[in-house]
Design a protein around this motif. Structure first.
Motif, short mmCIF file in Angstrom:
data_model
loop_
_atom_site.label_atom_id
_atom_site.label_comp_id
_atom_site.label_asym_id
_atom_site.label_seq_id
_atom_site.Cartn_x
_atom_site.Cartn_y
_atom_site.Cartn_z
N ARG A 245 0.85 -1.20 0.00
CA ARG A 245 0.00 0.00 0.00
C ARG A 245 0.87 1.23 0.00
NH1 ARG A 245 -4.28 -0.97 4.64
NH2 ARG A 245 -5.58 0.56 3.60
N THR A 288 4.16 0.05 1.76
CA THR A 288 4.20 -0.88 2.89
C THR A 288 3.68 -2.25 2.43
OG1 THR A 288 3.81 0.91 4.42
CG2 THR A 288 3.33 -1.29 5.24
N PHE A 289 4.46 -3.27 2.72
CA PHE A 289 4.12 -4.64 2.33
C PHE A 289 2.73 -5.02 2.84
CE2 PHE A 289 4.26 -9.27 3.21
CZ PHE A 289 4.58 -9.74 1.94
N ALA A 290 1.91 -5.59 1.94
CA ALA A 290 0.56 -6.01 2.35
C ALA A 290 0.31 -7.48 2.07
CB ALA A 290 -0.49 -5.16 1.63
N GLY A 291 1.32 -8.16 1.51
CA GLY A 291 1.16 -9.59 1.22
C GLY A 291 1.83 -9.96 -0.09
#
Ligand SMILES: [Zn+2]
Lengths: 300, 50
Positions: A245, A288-291
């Protein structure tokens, strides 16, 4: 009983109003009938999407207590309605806009003559409401398409759709990277775009997976996030889908891990307004990492 | 263990999950965002308008 019927009618009316606002059309034709048995009501008719039927059932469940409501509603975009529609189409021009609204202002996606046939659900004022093979539903201009007045549903019989839990074995992951190269530093970012000139993040993933392996991914990053198997951030591999995100506006984004000699990511970047290939460490300064999901693996 | 705000069932967070990761509730299927790992906290994921 009568106040229940009145309430049901008002639920249907309200839902119809909100769906009309969303799609600019009124395919939510539900009629109501009292059954012979006390307290039983039958709702029957047509609606456009499974989501609409789900929302109707939810509203009925939460607002009508003690009534026994039965449903006989055809969802026009469901698999079982495929043979019901006898009007199909294909893009005639190189880039045809598909919009979520009837007026043609909100771009959902774009199609070209290379794409598969699509279902025509409804035609109105030289515009068609269509369903594409990736399940996108939207409007397009009739003068940009060929219309076939026959059942072409067999062209959808063997679609190679990726689902949750699926990891498809492919000959070479390199072909996926090859398919993305023509876009890097060439195609600009366009939300809803899906062409060599302008594209968005999820359309880029859709395009390269289809061209490399014939796999069909859903149109939206949030739906793509449910495919294949979960991959933890510290286990990322070449060709994994990386979801993140934006730190600026929290919008969900997707890119392709390109871990050859360096750890890179290929994505239609909102920041650079282009498709780029950059270091994944730089990428995670802005997102930002979300998966992450793995949908293909290489044949051993 | 954290509780799903939608259905109230427990949701198991794995040791390799990250803050910000979006997961699905196994019971009701709602999308959840991990907001803290210790203590474990999750909230219903809301997509921002583009
Ligand atoms: Zn739940």
């Amino acid at each position: 009983m009568n106040d229940k019927i009145q309430k049901l009618n008002s639920i249907i009316k309200e839902l119809k109003k909100s769906f009309t606002k969303k799609y600019g059309c009124v395919i939510f034709d539900i009629s109501l009938k009292k059954l012979k048995q006390e307290n039983q009501i039958m709702l029957s008719g047509n609606c456009l999407t499974a989501k609409q039927l789900e929302l109707l059932k939810k509203a009925v469940k939460s607002e009508i207590e003690g009534a026994d409501v039965h449903y006989d509603i055809r969802v026009l975009t469901s698999q079982s309605s495929l043979h019901h529609l006898k009007c199909w189409g294909r893009a005639e021009k190189f880039i045809v806009n598909v919009t979520s609204d009837f007026e043609g202002e909100k771009l959902s996606t774009q199609i070209s003559p290379d794409d598969n046939y699509f279902k025509i659900i409804l035609q109105k004022n030289f515009r068609s409401l269509v369903q594409l093979d990736d399940n996108t539903v939207g409007w397009l201009d009739d003068n940009n398409i060929y219309v076939f007045k026959k059942d072409l549903s067999e062209t959808w019989d063997n679609l190679n759709i990726v689902r949750k839990g699926d990891v498809k074995t492919v000959n070479s992951i390199a072909s996926l990277i090859d398919e993305s190269f023509p876009y890097i530093n060439q195609a600009r970012y366009l939300h809803g775009g899906k062409s060599a000139v302008a594209i968005d993040c999820s359309a880029l993933m859709q395009t390269i997976f289809r061209r490399a392996f014939g796999l069909i991914l859903p149109r939206h990053s949030l739906d793509q996030m449910k495919l294949g198997i979960r991959v933890p951030k510290n286990d990322l591999q070449n060709a994994d889908l990386v979801f993140a995100r934006s730190n600026r506006n929290k919008i969900m984004h997707v890119g392709l891990a390109f871990f050859d000699e360096k750890r890179m990511i290929i994505h239609a970047c909102l920041r650079e307004k282009m498709v780029i290939c950059e270091s994944i460490d730089v990428f995670f300064k802005y997102y930002t990492f979300a998966g992450a999901r793995r949908i293909v693996k290489e044949e051993k | 263990m954290a509780k799903c705000p939608e259905c109230g069932e427990f949701v198991k967070l794995l040791g390799d999950m990250e803050i910000g990761e979006i997961i699905e509730c196994d019971t009701c299927g709602v999308e959840l965002e991990i907001i803290s790992l210790d203590p474990e906290k999750i909230k219903i994921f809301e997509e921002e308008e583009k």
